[in-house]
Design a protein around this motif. Structure first.
Motif, PDB file in Angstrom:
ATOM      1  N   GLU A 128       0.812  -1.218   0.000  1.00  0.00           N
ATOM      2  CA  GLU A 128       0.000   0.000   0.000  1.00  0.00           C
ATOM      3  C   GLU A 128       0.848   1.271   0.000  1.00  0.00           C
ATOM      4  O   GLU A 128       0.309   2.370  -0.132  1.00  0.00           O
ATOM      5  N   GLU A 133      -0.619   3.819   5.305  1.00  0.00           N
ATOM      6  CA  GLU A 133      -1.539   3.662   4.182  1.00  0.00           C
ATOM      7  C   GLU A 133      -2.211   2.286   4.208  1.00  0.00           C
ATOM      8  O   GLU A 133      -3.368   2.146   3.810  1.00  0.00           O
ATOM      9  N   GLN A 134      -1.499   1.285   4.695  1.00  0.00           N
ATOM     10  CA  GLN A 134      -2.136  -0.017   4.870  1.00  0.00           C
ATOM     11  C   GLN A 134      -3.251   0.084   5.901  1.00  0.00           C
ATOM     12  O   GLN A 134      -4.342  -0.458   5.706  1.00  0.00           O
ATOM     13  N   ALA A 137      -6.235   1.659   4.358  1.00  0.00           N
ATOM     14  CA  ALA A 137      -6.921   0.749   3.441  1.00  0.00           C
ATOM     15  C   ALA A 137      -7.751  -0.276   4.207  1.00  0.00           C
ATOM     16  O   ALA A 137      -8.866  -0.623   3.811  1.00  0.00           O
TER      17      ALA A 137
END
Length: 230
Positions: A128, A133-134, A137
């Motif tokens: 990601e 950012e993971q 998500a």
């Protein structure tokens, strides 16, 4: 007030915020729990084991407003929830707490790093882009902020260290959320939260931790960051 008129000091009052820390039995999570509790915040240390979490809370001292619980309880009771788990358990834990973390400000301070003998620490690739950012998500209904990546756990836990003497880079896409996390950082004596960009810039912030580890090993120090002219 326009964007041009805002300054890093136009921040909300964060004094009444309750903080949950997922993976709070590790040194970084435990150290942040200690500092926030000393600043007057109620803190819930989370762990897979409620007993282990409570032991970590007890280790910090009975006079501090810290308790221990299983991770789902820490996620539910925290107004702001800090993710301080090992990288290899990051995705699975957040996926398991998606419902509890919905609507929350989630502060990810995880650094995806590898270690190789003779070469030291290095940044791991993340599909990601970064751990933060993971998290965004995996947690589409949460307000994910990246912060507290470059804080020495040794200094956080050292009773001889009264002030932390460093700046915290705070990244995110939600201005109200990043403002609150900046304000929380400023609750710890010597520490200051500085806006560092949107979440897609989190990779280099996480990766820079590998450089700090190398510096600290070479100079036998606990180096952090200070941002000039802000």
């Amino acid at each position: 007030m326009t964007e041009q008129q805002r300054t890093p000091y136009d921040l909300p009052d964060a004094s009444g915020v309750t903080i949950g820390i997922l993976g709070g039995t590790g040194d970084q999570g435990k150290g942040l729990a200690r500092r926030f509790a000393l600043a007057g915040h109620r803190v819930i240390i989370g762990s897979r084991s409620a007993e282990r979490a409570q032991q970590a809370a007890d280790d910090l001292g009975a006079d501090l407003p810290v308790s221990g619980a299983e991770n789902p309880v820490a996620a539910t009771e925290g107004d702001v929830v800090i993710v301080a788990v090992p990288w290899d358990g990051h995705r699975a834990l957040l996926e398991s707490l998606r419902a509890e973390l919905a609507g929350k400000i989630v502060v990810d301070c995880v650094n995806p790093l590898g270690f190789e003998k003779g070469k030291g620490a290095y940044a791991l690739p993340v599909e990601e882009g970064s751990a933060a950012e993971q998290a965004a998500a995996v947690l589409p209904d949460s307000r994910v902020v990246a912060a507290f990546h470059h804080v020495s756990a040794v200094l956080l836990l050292d009773p001889e260290v009264d002030e932390m003497e460093l700046d915290i880079l705070v990244l995110g896409n939600d201005r109200e959320a990043t403002d609150l996390v900046q304000a929380l950082a400023g609750r710890i004596p010597g520490m200051r939260g500085v806006y560092g960009g949107r979440l897609h810039n989190a990779h280099q912030i996480e990766a820079f931790t590998a450089n700090l580890i190398s510096m600290n090993r070479r100079y036998k120090a606990h180096a952090g960051l200070r941002i000039t002219d802000v």
